[in-house]
Write an enzyme that holds these catalytic residues in place. Structure first.
Site, PDB file in Angstrom:
ATOM      1  N   ASP A 167       0.891  -1.163   0.000  1.00 54.42           N
ATOM      2  CA  ASP A 167       0.000   0.000   0.000  1.00 54.42           C
ATOM      3  C   ASP A 167       0.925   1.207   0.000  1.00 54.42           C
ATOM      4  OD1 ASP A 167      -2.099   1.718   0.215  1.00 54.42           O
ATOM      5  OD2 ASP A 167      -2.392   1.420   2.360  1.00 54.42           O
ATOM      6  N   GLU A 207      -1.200  -1.127  -4.761  1.00 54.56           N
ATOM      7  CA  GLU A 207      -2.488  -0.449  -4.880  1.00 54.56           C
ATOM      8  C   GLU A 207      -2.399   0.621  -5.961  1.00 54.56           C
ATOM      9  OE1 GLU A 207      -4.955   0.075  -1.393  1.00 54.56           O
ATOM     10  OE2 GLU A 207      -5.214   2.167  -1.954  1.00 54.56           O
ATOM     11  N   ASP A 245      -2.858   0.793   6.946  1.00 55.25           N
ATOM     12  CA  ASP A 245      -1.979   0.574   5.788  1.00 55.25           C
ATOM     13  C   ASP A 245      -1.386  -0.835   5.799  1.00 55.25           C
ATOM     14  OD1 ASP A 245      -1.471   3.762   5.061  1.00 55.25           O
ATOM     15  OD2 ASP A 245      -1.692   3.305   7.181  1.00 55.25           O
TER      16      ASP A 245
END
Lengths: 207, 207
Positions: free
Chosen positions: A5, A66, A139
């Protein structure tokens, strides 16, 4: 599978092992932070160094990142995109495939809904990986969710690519038969002109 | 000075030498292209390899990169941001300072107007560097304009940073004198309480 992420302030990293069926287990999870008052290039370097260290330590077969779409804060979105870029670069240097998943793809994969909130994602990740404690901050959970999403979606992508390859092969064989028939008849068939492209083009599926 | 107009489809690279005063000369200029149908990570790797090659070949003292703000096409903006990120990373790996300039800063520096069009920027870059031919495509001219912009702005930034440092030093000396006066008077002066922060905070100027 390494899920990332990306971010400069917090970059979530999670390594997930895929077992048989839908079993998944957590190998490692952490969040890398870089100082807000540091220069952009040094923050990117810190993220890059951390990711390279994880790639060398855990030797994942692929990296799931992501995908950033527009965010309210353009500056943050750009920083996130740049962090994602250095992650992809580190993977490319090692010849590892990189796949980008949107947040809604990830949410849908682990919770069944593309609109799940952070708490739902964290809850499902904790249960799916059989963790004693929920990964914190969000996260970290997101990085694990990304890795799970990729592990579960990849077989589907592979099957799709296989089906497309089979369809292309059938089309090639069909075209060859038509050409042979035309040759033996000594004439160009009216419905299939010579040079007509019979291959099913399909959409390239990136693994 | 290496100027980089980041991009995946076309990444402009220009090395400019600063002479005395406002004299500038072109050392090298080129545009790196990566195939549109390649994967994002491999395109980033190609940009990164090219920039590293330029850094090792021309050994610039600093790198100026165009700062990306929102663009109409989010996907393009993200790709540009990611390319800019790997450029900054390559510079950070070599300990080189990276400065980001907005397109309007660059235009203002070379043409006098922040709203100059591409033709005006290319025209001024060609004249300033005394080139026989205008650099093509526009990305090449933009990279040179970035390098010139940075060479011309840097002295101003340095002077500003120096002035701020001097102001901070004066404030520190003033505070010390006040503290000494308060001590010798044996009382806390009414107008300047102990612990009052007299430093001029200023805004940190990144070189």
């Amino acid at each position: 599978m390494l899920g990332v992420d990306p971010g400069l302030t917090r970059c979530g990293l999670g390594v997930v092992d895929g077992g048989t069926g839908r079993t998944v287990s957590c190998v490692a999870v952490d969040v890398v932070r870089t100082p807000v008052d540091d220069t952009l290039e040094r923050r990117l370097l810190a993220v890059s160094d951390a990711v390279e260290h994880w790639l060398d330590t855990y030797r994942p077969e692929a990296v799931a990142v992501e995908r950033v779409f527009s965010q309210h804060n353009v500056r943050t979105a750009m920083g996130t995109a740049q962090a994602g870029g250095v992650v992809a670069l580190a993977a490319a240097r090692r010849g590892l495939p990189v796949v980008f998943h949107t947040p809604s793809e990830v949410k849908a994969a682990v919770t069944g809904s593309g609109r799940a909130d952070k708490a739902q994602v964290t809850g499902m990740v904790t249960r799916l990986l059989g963790l004693a404690q929920a990964p914190r901050p969000a996260d970290a959970a997101d990085a694990l969710a990304l890795a799970i999403c990729h592990l579960w979606r990849q077989p589907m992508r592979d099957r799709l690519a296989e089906a497309e390859a089979r369809a292309a092969e059938l089309a090639r064989a069909h075209k060859a038969r038509l050409a042979a028939a035309a040759k033996s008849a000594g004439a160009v068939p009216a419905v299939v002109p010579r040079g007509a492209n019979m291959r099913t083009p399909g959409k390239g599926v990136r693994g």
